[in-house]
Design an enzyme around this catalytic site. Structure first.
Site, PDB file in Angstrom:
ATOM      1  CB  CYS A 123      -0.955  -0.003   1.175  1.00  0.00           C
ATOM      2  SG  CYS A 123      -1.947  -1.482   1.225  1.00  0.00           S
ATOM      3  CG  HIS A 256      -3.116   3.200   2.152  1.00  0.00           C
ATOM      4  ND1 HIS A 256      -3.695   2.868   0.937  1.00  0.00           N
ATOM      5  CD2 HIS A 256      -3.189   2.094   2.934  1.00  0.00           C
ATOM      6  CE1 HIS A 256      -4.102   1.603   0.999  1.00  0.00           C
ATOM      7  NE2 HIS A 256      -3.811   1.124   2.188  1.00  0.00           N
ATOM      8  CG  ASN A 286      -6.698  -0.915   1.563  1.00  0.00           C
ATOM      9  OD1 ASN A 286      -6.036  -0.527   0.608  1.00  0.00           O
ATOM     10  ND2 ASN A 286      -6.145  -1.365   2.686  1.00  0.00           N
TER      11      ASN A 286
END
Ligand code: ACO
Length: 329
Positions: A123, A256, A286
């Protein structure tokens, strides 16, 4: 003796792409219930802020999403694919073991010749890739880079594990980074701590013609949560210190997009008002390396991010990896 003017990199255009198949929490709850897995819209919204995510259909790969996002970024930058002299794709869900997804993207864009490679920092992949592209532009190795985050996490989710399968989505975001005589990318800050490889991983691999070990995403959610909040605050302060700026000069924080609670906790610690946080986790889930460029593109296109604004991009993820990029638009 006069020295050559300093060379910098600037974001010249942004783009993104979400696969059309959207699953609301209610859709996912129904799908999981059919397999005997119990969850609820209330649990997902309260613990994560996620309300929907997009999943690819069979046969669609990370490179397909990447190419769409790249085309939008090229159009926004007024740049042709032929003018790009570097392509970096941040992904943990590549099309193949090799070659890189970036090579496949290059072919699908119909160009050849420039260097292409993938960056694997889960990520944090997009802030890692942007940092590398910025360094290559500043040192004269490139003049116009396509930096893309693209993921198909739906391919590595265990739909029997309700603690993880409700969290992730698929998508891609991209920027065109161009050489310029003023920054652009003002400062960067990257870190990793390999002692924590186990708290977020897909531990399996391909060996001897078969999958060896567990090929699905495993996560210790609470350990990730605790580490993420601390490192994001530290990295924000470090990158601002390198730039000689403070949080009051940040117009937009784009962390993020993993969990609204991690994002809000970071903003609170930095004393940034909630209105300056760009949030897309509610609509996208996500999307790992794609989440930051996706959120960036949304906020550029809806007019929140304007020329003259300063944006703080922050990644955190498996590895454990984290980092920040401070950008003037
Ligand atoms: N629906 C209903 N109940 C659930 C679900 C679900 N989908 N998932 C877990 N539960 C239950 C658990 O079984 C547990 O039940 P129990 O108390 O009866 O045992 C209870 O909810 C609490 O479980 P926890 O795992 O302790 O829940 P927590 O409050 O920690 O929330 C979460 C879990 C959302 C994953 C949280 O830990 C988190 O956000 N962590 C960070 C994760 C993250 O951000 N990951 C990505 C970052 S890096 C990257 O993006 C790759």
């Amino acid at each position: 003796m006069t020295s050559a003017p300093a060379r910098h990199s600037r974001i010249a255009g942004t783009g993104s792409y979400l696969p059309p198949r959207r699953l609301s929490n209610a859709d996912l709850v129904r799908q999981l219930a059919a397999q005997g897995i119990e969850t609820s819209d209330e649990w997902i919204v309260e613990r994560t802020g996620i309300r929907a995510r997009h999943f690819v259909d069979a046969g669609v790969n990370a490179s397909d999403l990447a190419v769409q996002a790249a085309r939008h970024a090229l159009e926004a930058a007024g740049c042709r694919a032929e003018d790009v002299d570097l392509i970096i794709v941040a992904t943990s869900t590549p099309d193949m073991v090799f070659p890189s997804t970036a090579a496949i993207v290059q072919r699908k864009l119909g160009v050849h010749g420039c260097p292409v490679f993938d960056v694997q920092a889960v990520c944090s992949g997009f802030v890692y890739a942007l940092t590398v592209a910025d360094a290559m532009i500043r040192t004269g190795s490139a003049s116009a880079a396509l930096v893309i985050g693209a993921e198909v996490f739906s391919r590595i989710l265990d739909f029997k594990d309700r603690g993880t399968c409700v969290l992730f989505g698929d998508g891609a975001g991209a920027v065109v980074l161009r050489a310029g005589d003023r920054p652009g990318i003002v400062a960067t800050d990257l870190h990793a701590d390999g002692r924590h490889v186990d708290i977020l991983c897909v531990p399996g691999t391909v060996s001897g013609g078969q999958v060896l070990g567990d090929p699905l995403l495993r996560m210790d959610g609470q350990a990730v949560f605790k580490l993420a909040v601390g490192v994001l605050e530290d990295s924000a302060r470090t990158v601002l210190g390198k730039a000689g700026r403070d949080t009051a000069q940040v117009d937009w924080l784009i962390p993020h997009q993993a969990n609204i609670r991690i994002m809000q906790a970071t903003a609170r610690k930095l004393k940034l008002p909630a209105e300056r946080l760009v949030v897309t986790v509610d609509a996208h889930g996500n999307t790992s390396a794609a989440s930051i460029p996706l959120a960036l593109d949304v906020a550029v296109r809806d007019g929140r991010i304007r020329p003259g604004h300063t944006v703080l991009l922050q990644g955190v993820g498996g590895g454990f990896t984290w980092g920040s990029v401070l950008v003037d638009f």
